[in-house]
Scaffold this motif. Structure first.
Motif, PDB file in Angstrom:
ATOM      1  N   ARG A 310       0.874  -1.162  -0.067  1.00  0.00           N
ATOM      2  CA  ARG A 310       0.043  -0.065   0.034  1.00  0.00           C
ATOM      3  C   ARG A 310       0.809   1.254  -0.049  1.00  0.00           C
ATOM      4  O   ARG A 310       0.388   2.077  -0.548  1.00  0.00           O
ATOM      5  N   GLU A 319      -3.470   3.224  -9.110  1.00  0.00           N
ATOM      6  CA  GLU A 319      -4.753   2.796  -8.900  1.00  0.00           C
ATOM      7  C   GLU A 319      -5.052   1.408  -9.627  1.00  0.00           C
ATOM      8  O   GLU A 319      -4.846   1.591 -10.924  1.00  0.00           O
ATOM      9  N   ILE A 327     -10.794  -1.035  -9.695  1.00  0.00           N
ATOM     10  CA  ILE A 327     -10.989  -2.156  -8.698  1.00  0.00           C
ATOM     11  C   ILE A 327     -10.860  -1.248  -7.215  1.00  0.00           C
ATOM     12  O   ILE A 327     -10.159  -0.555  -6.780  1.00  0.00           O
ATOM     13  N   THR A 328     -12.442  -1.169  -6.731  1.00  0.00           N
ATOM     14  CA  THR A 328     -12.348  -0.464  -5.658  1.00  0.00           C
ATOM     15  C   THR A 328     -12.652  -1.503  -4.420  1.00  0.00           C
ATOM     16  O   THR A 328     -12.095  -1.057  -3.274  1.00  0.00           O
ATOM     17  N   ASP A 329     -13.124  -2.734  -4.629  1.00  0.00           N
ATOM     18  CA  ASP A 329     -13.513  -3.532  -3.568  1.00  0.00           C
ATOM     19  C   ASP A 329     -13.692  -5.087  -4.078  1.00  0.00           C
ATOM     20  O   ASP A 329     -13.119  -5.070  -5.137  1.00  0.00           O
ATOM     21  N   GLY A 330     -13.730  -6.042  -3.285  1.00  0.00           N
ATOM     22  CA  GLY A 330     -13.799  -7.235  -3.784  1.00  0.00           C
ATOM     23  C   GLY A 330     -12.380  -8.092  -3.578  1.00  0.00           C
ATOM     24  O   GLY A 330     -11.582  -7.355  -2.755  1.00  0.00           O
ATOM     25  N   GLU A 331     -12.289  -9.257  -4.120  1.00  0.00           N
ATOM     26  CA  GLU A 331     -10.890 -10.085  -3.811  1.00  0.00           C
ATOM     27  C   GLU A 331      -9.953  -9.464  -4.550  1.00  0.00           C
ATOM     28  O   GLU A 331      -8.707  -9.294  -3.932  1.00  0.00           O
ATOM     29  N   ALA A 333      -9.261  -6.284  -4.747  1.00  0.00           N
ATOM     30  CA  ALA A 333      -8.801  -5.160  -3.991  1.00  0.00           C
ATOM     31  C   ALA A 333      -7.571  -5.570  -3.015  1.00  0.00           C
ATOM     32  O   ALA A 333      -6.646  -4.759  -2.744  1.00  0.00           O
ATOM     33  N   ASP A 334      -7.508  -6.874  -2.577  1.00  0.00           N
ATOM     34  CA  ASP A 334      -6.240  -7.452  -1.719  1.00  0.00           C
ATOM     35  C   ASP A 334      -5.116  -7.431  -2.732  1.00  0.00           C
ATOM     36  O   ASP A 334      -4.982  -7.827  -3.625  1.00  0.00           O
TER      37      ASP A 334
END
Length: 358
Positions: A310, A319, A327-331, A333-334
């Motif tokens: 990060r 980004e 990609i803002t969320d979900g798998e 985003a990891d």
């Protein structure tokens, strides 16, 4: 009455002696029949990384280094026996006399290179990834204080204040087979009319510089040509350095190049008119340089990993994008999942190109 007491005492002592002899016999028998008991004593063979015999360290040496060098038994020597390969080259090499050949710390199981060459194990494909580091007085392959033409000052340990250089005297010994001794003339001959490309972050850059030092023996080589312009590797106005370097060895038409790409992904500015803009990091698209020049590469080395956190993403204003969408969320985003998607996407793309560029 007195005689009876003496007889009882003598009988008691005799019983104790017989009991002790029986117990000793049982312990010895159990020790011989149960090899598992021997794990109480750790064998020297369990050391995968062995340390050479080096001069006494100065106070500048770190405690961590001292601990590492002291990890192996002091009576064990650190390298497998190795034949002194013949070479027609005139490059300076630290020869190892036969009388001073180093052996492994497991003399009962030691195997010389000659034995390995004659072993049936050599018929199998050698897995160079499995093995251990062993000491070798013929190392290093180039003097770190002399390779100033290619080696950056910040990575030239010989030019810094470091005082411990025992790490330079190691070579990699694969398990069950022999790695051919590096020869710069043989390397260039094998790579005749070929291009070797290293693409990645600073780790790839260090590999590139080290390879240049190995191929030149650390010597100044004015005959080597700078062909960076052929790959668009030129210093942009205001930049500290170009995005990479490319050099050609005229004698064999061998090119070695490096291109900086910390993520291996395609980067696209979100606002080209803004100097402080953020960048779309397309996880499923390889970097443009790779797509443009893949057809010119015969050997390709990729690396990434250090910048996938990060803090680096914020500093680089990256980004994450996939399928052209943020990609803002979900798998995905990891961070680990994002990196894995990149690695698989690039590997799959390169595989798809191999038939076109055999």
């Amino acid at each position: 009455m007195k005689g009876g007491i003496l007889q009882k005492v003598r009988g008691y002592k005799l019983s104790l002696v017989l009991t002790a002899l029986m117990c000793t016999t049982l312990v010895i028998w159990a020790w011989e029949k149960t090899p598992a008991l021997s794990v109480i004593f750790t064998p020297l063979e369990r050391f995968d990384i062995l340390s050479p015999v080096v001069p006494a360290r100065t106070s500048a040496a770190s405690s961590d280094d001292t601990h590492q060098l002291a990890s192996a038994d002091k009576n064990s020597s650190a390298a497998d026996e190795m034949e002194n390969p013949s070479s027609n080259e005139t490059e300076p090499v630290l020869s190892l006399p036969a009388s001073e050949s180093l052996t492994t710390s497991t003399p009962n199981n030691s195997t010389s290179d000659k034995d390995l060459k004659e072993s049936p194990m050599q018929e199998k494909e050698c897995n160079y990834a499995k093995g251990k580091w062993v000491a070798d007085t013929r190392r290093p392959l180039y003097p770190g204080s002399a390779c100033k033409q290619w080696l950056s000052g910040m990575w030239a340990c010989r030019l810094m204040q470091r005082t411990d250089f025992s790490y330079e005297n190691f070579r990699w010994q694969p398990q069950g087979c022999v790695m051919p001794e590096f020869s710069r003339s043989d390397f260039l001959r094998r790579m005749q009319n070929k291009t070797i490309a290293l693409i990645g972050d600073s780790l790839g850059r260090q590999q590139f510089q080290s390879l240049m030092c190995m191929v030149t023996g650390g010597e100044t080589s004015p005959e080597v040509e700078d062909v960076g312009k052929d790959y668009g590797l030129v210093k942009a106005p205001g930049a500290l350095r170009p995005d990479g370097w490319a050099y050609r060895f005229p004698s064999t038409n061998t090119t070695i190049l490096y291109y900086w790409s910390a993520s291996l992904c395609e980067l696209e500015p979100l606002n080209k008119s803004d100097a402080a803009t953020h960048y779309a990091l397309h996880l499923d698209q390889p970097v443009t340089f790779l797509k443009q020049h893949l057809c010119r590469f015969d050997v390709l080395v990729l690396n990434t990993g250090h910048h996938w956190n990060r803090e680096k993403f914020r500093g680089n204003r990256w980004e994450m994008y996939a399928g052209g969408m943020p990609i803002t969320d979900g798998e995905l985003a990891d961070m680990r999942s994002a990196k894995n998607l990149t690695l698989h996407s690039i590997a799959k793309w390169i595989d798809s190109q191999l038939l076109q560029h055999p």
